[in-house]
Design an enzyme around this catalytic site. Structure first.
Site, PDB file in Angstrom:
ATOM      1  CG  HIS A 266     -87.105 -22.402  41.855  1.00 48.95           C
ATOM      2  ND1 HIS A 266     -87.405 -21.392  41.183  1.00 48.95           N
ATOM      3  CD2 HIS A 266     -87.657 -23.524  41.613  1.00 48.95           C
ATOM      4  CE1 HIS A 266     -88.683 -21.914  40.615  1.00 48.95           C
ATOM      5  NE2 HIS A 266     -88.804 -23.075  41.003  1.00 48.95           N
ATOM      6  CG  ASP A 322     -87.920 -31.159  41.581  1.00 49.74           C
ATOM      7  OD1 ASP A 322     -89.232 -31.463  41.646  1.00 49.74           O
ATOM      8  OD2 ASP A 322     -87.674 -30.352  41.048  1.00 49.74           O
TER       9      ASP A 322
HETATM   10  N1  COA Z   1     -75.823 -26.552  43.364  1.00 44.90           N
HETATM   11  C1  COA Z   1     -74.416 -25.677  43.478  1.00 44.90           C
HETATM   12  N2  COA Z   1     -74.407 -24.551  43.482  1.00 44.90           N
HETATM   13  C2  COA Z   1     -75.691 -23.821  42.799  1.00 44.90           C
HETATM   14  C3  COA Z   1     -76.807 -24.734  42.685  1.00 44.90           C
HETATM   15  C4  COA Z   1     -76.741 -25.914  43.084  1.00 44.90           C
HETATM   16  N3  COA Z   1     -78.105 -26.571  42.817  1.00 44.90           N
HETATM   17  N4  COA Z   1     -77.851 -23.871  42.448  1.00 44.90           N
HETATM   18  C5  COA Z   1     -77.311 -22.449  42.282  1.00 44.90           C
HETATM   19  N5  COA Z   1     -75.748 -22.573  42.500  1.00 44.90           N
HETATM   20  C6  COA Z   1     -74.962 -21.512  42.498  1.00 44.90           C
HETATM   21  C7  COA Z   1     -74.518 -21.051  41.133  1.00 44.90           C
HETATM   22  O1  COA Z   1     -73.526 -21.771  40.639  1.00 44.90           O
HETATM   23  C8  COA Z   1     -74.077 -19.935  41.319  1.00 44.90           C
HETATM   24  O2  COA Z   1     -72.700 -19.600  41.786  1.00 44.90           O
HETATM   25  P1  COA Z   1     -71.859 -18.588  41.457  1.00 44.90           P
HETATM   26  O3  COA Z   1     -72.606 -17.090  41.846  1.00 44.90           O
HETATM   27  O4  COA Z   1     -70.531 -18.810  42.248  1.00 44.90           O
HETATM   28  O5  COA Z   1     -71.538 -18.669  39.983  1.00 44.90           O
HETATM   29  C9  COA Z   1     -74.973 -19.188  42.558  1.00 44.90           C
HETATM   30  O6  COA Z   1     -75.288 -20.379  43.080  1.00 44.90           O
HETATM   31  C10 COA Z   1     -76.264 -18.505  41.703  1.00 44.90           C
HETATM   32  O7  COA Z   1     -76.790 -19.326  41.213  1.00 44.90           O
HETATM   33  P2  COA Z   1     -77.714 -19.175  39.862  1.00 44.90           P
HETATM   34  O8  COA Z   1     -76.672 -19.687  38.626  1.00 44.90           O
HETATM   35  O9  COA Z   1     -77.887 -17.541  39.607  1.00 44.90           O
HETATM   36  O10 COA Z   1     -79.011 -19.939  39.699  1.00 44.90           O
HETATM   37  P3  COA Z   1     -80.073 -19.870  38.573  1.00 44.90           P
HETATM   38  O11 COA Z   1     -81.124 -19.200  38.908  1.00 44.90           O
HETATM   39  O12 COA Z   1     -79.326 -19.566  37.170  1.00 44.90           O
HETATM   40  O13 COA Z   1     -80.386 -21.469  38.696  1.00 44.90           O
HETATM   41  C11 COA Z   1     -81.440 -23.382  38.720  1.00 44.90           C
HETATM   42  C12 COA Z   1     -81.583 -22.121  39.141  1.00 44.90           C
HETATM   43  C13 COA Z   1     -82.549 -24.162  39.247  1.00 44.90           C
HETATM   44  C14 COA Z   1     -81.200 -23.812  37.292  1.00 44.90           C
HETATM   45  C15 COA Z   1     -80.085 -23.952  39.639  1.00 44.90           C
HETATM   46  O14 COA Z   1     -80.168 -23.821  40.871  1.00 44.90           O
HETATM   47  C16 COA Z   1     -80.038 -25.641  39.436  1.00 44.90           C
HETATM   48  O15 COA Z   1     -79.381 -25.954  38.502  1.00 44.90           O
HETATM   49  N6  COA Z   1     -80.535 -26.270  40.378  1.00 44.90           N
HETATM   50  C17 COA Z   1     -80.302 -27.825  40.469  1.00 44.90           C
HETATM   51  C18 COA Z   1     -81.470 -28.519  39.433  1.00 44.90           C
HETATM   52  C19 COA Z   1     -82.767 -28.359  40.291  1.00 44.90           C
HETATM   53  O16 COA Z   1     -82.778 -28.959  41.385  1.00 44.90           O
HETATM   54  N7  COA Z   1     -83.603 -28.251  39.573  1.00 44.90           N
HETATM   55  C20 COA Z   1     -84.804 -28.094  39.988  1.00 44.90           C
HETATM   56  C21 COA Z   1     -85.646 -26.810  40.058  1.00 44.90           C
HETATM   57  S1  COA Z   1     -87.363 -26.832  40.798  1.00 44.90           S
END
Ligand code: COA
Length: 385
Positions: A266, A322
């Site tokens: 998140h 979620d």
């Molecule tokens: N699965 C696998 N790896 C994940 C991940 C996930 N769900 N969420 C984050 N990561 C990894 C990223 O790839 C990144 O890795 P890296 O540093 O090696 O590149 C690291 O964790 C940091 O994540 P970051 O990109 O800073 O997270 P974000 O804040 O940009 O993204 C979300 C947040 C919610 C967009 C992301 O976690 C995601 O897509 N989650 C899945 C979708 C979901 O469940 N959404 C509902 C949110 S309530």
């Protein structure tokens, strides 16, 4: 300031006293109250009133609000007729947006929305809030029957908000534990500071558009897969994995391919999403109550969370709200494409609190842009192009 920040990331869009997130410590507050305390002691009706008014209601105020929500459960037959003519193949979020927008044609606006002054007609704001919040779950539940070719189930006045929703949706007397879980899910999804759909509320409210249009715009924003909808994908992922012994291989291959694990991570939380912790507790309670008679996906989900914690905790990625909600909804007999409509029903409380807050100190949104097009040039007649 002319620096362009994509997605307005980190740019304050408003001042608000409705909710707050402490992402470092994984705490969510509604009007200063931690979400854990509300999930433990409150109901969705009471939490909504807290979000709307800024303080916990007295017993009399809560009783009054609860009965107003009940009295507004009936849906006009013109609305029902319109729903019967919508394509059954449409997504429930598209149906909800359409029907909520149409309510503006049935219920008149207020003079307070025709001038440029701040809206002071608090009765109108309250009554409209009740109309929208009371009708949304009924519309969603009715659609489940209409799209399958049946007449909808009439609302019951003796049931709570969550109970009546489940009753209208499934036609069965709701199981008390599942109804309480639904109540808590509604509390947990009711508000979450300024995100895309709440920003849509602010922009639309600022033009003094009618409130049904304001909420329809928010439903539209929530319908996108980058906002609502991750819980539907979690369920698909668990079904794809199939059994707990396949989890490790599945997670590792997704991570190796740089793909996301749905329901993990998140942007606001660097620890576990507090709402996921609450849902996990409810799920454990539910699993204990069910004993052996349980959907095998629950065991798969527990294993996914354990494996992800091992692989992703070092990156600050943990289960989000979620991760467990979709599984619990499917256990209530709710089809996966209705999960985001439940999110919208719950979030209507937060959206309407922001609508009210925006009107109380309104200025129309008019951001600027950084122009990246051609410099001035002269028109070329078509014969010379
Ligand atoms: N699965 C696998 N790896 C994940 C991940 C996930 N769900 N969420 C984050 N990561 C990894 C990223 O790839 C990144 O890795 P890296 O540093 O090696 O590149 C690291 O964790 C940091 O994540 P970051 O990109 O800073 O997270 P974000 O804040 O940009 O993204 C979300 C947040 C919610 C967009 C992301 O976690 C995601 O897509 N989650 C899945 C979708 C979901 O469940 N959404 C509902 C949110 S309530």
């Amino acid at each position: 300031m002319n620096e362009y920040l994509p997605g307005l990331a980190g740019v304050p869009a408003t001042q608000s006293n409705i909710s707050d997130i402490d992402g470092e410590n994984g705490i969510l507050f509604y009007r200063g109250y931690p979400i854990e305390e509300l999930a433990e002691h409150s109901s969705f009706e009471e939490t909504s009133r807290l979000l709307l008014d800024g303080r916990l209601p007295t017993a009399a105020e809560l009783a009054d609000f609860t009965s107003q929500l009940k009295e507004n459960r009936r849906i006009k037959f013109h609305t029902r007729g319109m729903m019967k003519n919508l394509p059954a193949s449409g997504h429930p979020m598209e149906m909800l947006q359409t029907v909520v927008a149409s309510l503006g044609m049935f219920y008149p606006g207020s003079d307070c929305l025709t001038g440029s002054d701040a809206c002071e007609d608090l009765d109108y704001i309250h009554n409209t809030t009740v109309k929208i919040m009371a009708r949304m779950p009924c519309i969603v539940a009715m659609w489940e029957h209409i799209r399958n070719g049946y007449d909808p189930i009439e609302p019951r006045m003796d049931l709570s908000y969550a109970e009546n929703f489940l009753y209208m949706l499934t036609g069965k007397e709701p199981d008390p534990l599942l109804a309480r879980i639904m109540d808590v899910c509604l509390i947990l999804h009711a508000e979450h500071t300024i995100n895309a759909s709440t920003f849509a509320v602010l922009v639309n409210a600022s033009t003094l558009a009618n409130p049904y249009t304001v909420i329809a715009a928010a439903i539209g924003a929530l319908s996108g897969p980058l906002h609502g909808g991750a819980n539907q994908r979690v369920l698909g992922m668990l079904e794809e994995i199939g059994t707990p012994d396949k989890v490790e291989e599945y997670v590792d291959s997704k991570l190796a391919n740089k793909e996301v694990i749905w329901g993990m991570g998140h942007r606001e939380y660097k620890t576990k999403d507090p709402r996921a912790t609450i849902l996990q507790g409810l799920m454990d309670k539910f699993m204990a109550a069910r004993g052996g008679d349980l959907n095998p996906m629950f065991e798969v989900a527990k294993r996914v969370e354990a494996v992800c914690e091992d692989r992703l905790a070092k990156k600050g990625v943990y289960a989000n709200v979620d991760f467990y909600s979709g599984l619990l909804y499917s256990e209530m007999g709710i089809p996966a494409d209705q999960f985001t409509t439940i999110f919208a029903i719950a979030r209507s409380a937060g959206w309407l609190a922001h609508w009210r807050e925006q009107l109380s100190d309104n200025r129309i949104f008019r951001p600027t842009q950084v122009y990246t097009g051609e410099p001035r040039r002269s028109y070329v007649p078509i014969s010379k192009r």
